[in-house]
Motif scaffolding. Structure first.
Motif, PDB file in Angstrom:
ATOM      1  N   ASP A 194       7.012  -8.313   0.758  1.00 31.32           N
ATOM      2  CA  ASP A 194       8.393  -7.755   0.584  1.00 31.32           C
ATOM      3  C   ASP A 194       8.252  -6.475   0.146  1.00 31.32           C
ATOM      4  O   ASP A 194       7.829  -5.855  -0.552  1.00 31.32           O
ATOM      5  N   TRP A 195       8.905  -5.910   1.037  1.00 35.45           N
ATOM      6  CA  TRP A 195       8.776  -4.943   1.531  1.00 35.45           C
ATOM      7  C   TRP A 195       8.865  -3.329   0.289  1.00 35.45           C
ATOM      8  O   TRP A 195       9.350  -2.334  -0.112  1.00 35.45           O
ATOM      9  N   LYS A 196      10.105  -4.222  -0.522  1.00 32.45           N
ATOM     10  CA  LYS A 196      10.812  -3.208  -2.013  1.00 32.45           C
ATOM     11  C   LYS A 196       9.895  -3.101  -3.014  1.00 32.45           C
ATOM     12  O   LYS A 196       9.945  -2.747  -3.552  1.00 32.45           O
ATOM     13  N   ARG A 197       8.167  -4.166  -2.884  1.00 36.37           N
ATOM     14  CA  ARG A 197       7.675  -3.962  -3.921  1.00 36.37           C
ATOM     15  C   ARG A 197       7.074  -3.169  -4.682  1.00 36.37           C
ATOM     16  O   ARG A 197       6.328  -3.092  -5.223  1.00 36.37           O
ATOM     17  N   GLU A 221       6.056   3.898  -0.428  1.00 35.49           N
ATOM     18  CA  GLU A 221       5.724   2.269  -0.907  1.00 35.49           C
ATOM     19  C   GLU A 221       5.434   0.798  -0.287  1.00 35.49           C
ATOM     20  O   GLU A 221       5.540  -0.138  -0.360  1.00 35.49           O
ATOM     21  N   ARG A 222       6.121   0.704   0.794  1.00 41.11           N
ATOM     22  CA  ARG A 222       5.522   0.559   2.493  1.00 41.11           C
ATOM     23  C   ARG A 222       4.474   0.009   2.400  1.00 41.11           C
ATOM     24  O   ARG A 222       3.817  -1.498   2.490  1.00 41.11           O
ATOM     25  N   ALA A 260       3.553  -1.293  -1.030  1.00 39.56           N
ATOM     26  CA  ALA A 260       3.879  -3.455  -1.167  1.00 39.56           C
ATOM     27  C   ALA A 260       3.036  -4.264   0.230  1.00 39.56           C
ATOM     28  O   ALA A 260       2.670  -6.077  -1.005  1.00 39.56           O
ATOM     29  N   ALA A 282       9.141   7.254   0.826  1.00 38.78           N
ATOM     30  CA  ALA A 282       9.156   5.053   1.261  1.00 38.78           C
ATOM     31  C   ALA A 282       8.089   4.643   2.470  1.00 38.78           C
ATOM     32  O   ALA A 282       7.730   3.578   2.140  1.00 38.78           O
TER      33      ALA A 282
END
Length: 399
Positions: free
Chosen positions: A133-136, A154-155, A158, A151
């Protein structure tokens, strides 16, 4: 071990008569030590199996263990490296159908080695990445924005969380695809090209400090660009697996000091290794970013820094005593060292001394002559000046 393997006498005769690149071996004796000097394997880059293309500082080429594995072991023979680093010796042993044994004080070594000894395909890796879940991802260290676009970081976070759930550092080996993804991510964290997660950073086999990276950014007038972490992992995986899926190899890897390896007596047919060279390379400093990603406390990795030749020699004596316990009678240790401090210290003589009184016949020193410096200048002026120009390999036979 298969009867197809050669003995020490045949090995020395092979070294004396070797002319694979058109030159005859030069022989000499210095301080009572026999030397055999030639180019025993190619100095060209990227001539080994692509699965070896995992960056790690101060590693030797796969041709070095291949030379000895081919001559000194048969199918199924057990090959050990007590200082395995990125795993060149056990991975090459696995590729050649031998039992791959490895050890290192740094937990990262098993993470970098084991995935390439387990069967995995690009499809396996793609499916596993599809479950992230790359948005976590939430940024926990803002200082790392010196390396990464927000960004991208963040990835990375995750992915780091996903791996931590499936493969805790102190837990059992995870499934092969997760193991592989962690290995590739560890090698894509920072580097000099768009193939890495970071903005431009040098060199690709170690991490500079945050302060140094900020200076690089300021000097070049750049900010880290956004990267697609999953796509870069798949791209690197495709390169590593371009000769086919990773093979399944019989293996046993451990984490701990090289003089306390959890293997039974007389179970090893060949040792090919290279220890840390005095205080030349600071492995803990190099790998701080990898340790962060893997959830390893870098302060807990007790990598010795030997500032004197006497201290280094004492360490080697302890390691060779353990090798004497593990090796079958008649088996070989190929102990690679290099010239350090501009050739003022020849560590092969320290190894020769360290083996005295142990159950080894000291056969000689094989010198693989190189036309370039193994320790790249991009590591910095100091390390470049202290680099090695040759593989110098002490050959010992277990009595």
């Amino acid at each position: 071990m298969s009867d197809a393997s050669a003995g020490p006498a045949e090995l020395l005769e092979d070294l004396r008569g070797f002319c694979g690149f058109g030159q005859r071996t030069q022989t000499d004796t210095a301080d009572g030590i026999p030397y055999f000097v030639n180019e025993y394997w190619t100095s060209a880059q990227r001539k080994s199996h692509p699965i070896h293309e995992i960056s790690y500082r101060a590693c030797f080429k796969a041709q070095l263990p291949e030379f000895f594995i081919q001559r000194m072991t048969g199918s199924g023979g057990a090959v050990l490296d007590p200082f395995m680093g990125r795993g060149t010796t056990p991975v090459q042993a696995g590729l050649m159908g031998r039992r791959a044994l490895g050890n290192d004080i740094n937990p990262l070594s098993a993470m970098l080695t084991r995935p390439r000894l387990r069967a995995v395909t690009l499809d396996d890796i793609t499916r596993a990445l599809g479950t992230v879940d790359w948005k976590r991802g939430e940024i926990t260290r803002t200082d790392l924005l010196a390396f990464y676009h927000p960004a991208t970081l963040e990835r990375i976070e995750a992915l780091r969380q996903w791996i931590a759930r499936r493969a805790p550092p102190d837990g059992p080996a995870p499934d092969a695809a997760t193991d592989w993804i962690r290995m590739v991510a560890l090698n894509r964290l920072s580097g000099h090209s768009p193939g890495f997660f970071s903005g431009r950073s040098m060199p690709p086999n170690q991490a500079v400090s945050v302060a140094t990276q900020e200076k690089i950014n300021a000097r070049l007038g750049i900010t880290p660009p956004e990267r697609d972490v999953a796509e870069l992992i798949l791209r690197k995986s495709a390169s590593l697996l371009r000769n086919g899926p990773a093979p399944e190899a019989d293996h046993a890897l451990s984490t701990g000091p090289a003089w306390e390896i959890p293997l039974p007596d007389a179970c090893v047919d060949l040792v090919v290794t290279s220890p840390p060279f005095l205080d030349i390379v600071r492995y803990a400093d190099d790998n701080w970013l990898r340790c962060w990603f893997a959830g390893i406390d870098v302060r807990s990795v007790a990598i010795d820094q030997h500032r004197t030749e006497a201290a280094w020699t004492a360490m080697v004596t302890r390691v060779l005593a353990e090798m004497a316990r593990l090796l079958r009678p008649g088996s070989i240790v190929a102990f690679e060292v290099g010239e350090v401090r501009r050739g003022k210290i020849l560590l092969e003589r320290a190894v020769w001394q360290a083996a005295e009184g142990l159950p080894f016949n000291r056969l000689g020193v094989m010198v693989n002559a190189q036309n370039f410096t193994k320790t790249a200048n991009c590591w910095g002026v100091e390390n470049g000046a202290k680099g090695t120009n040759t593989n110098r390999i002490v050959l010992l036979r277990r009595e």
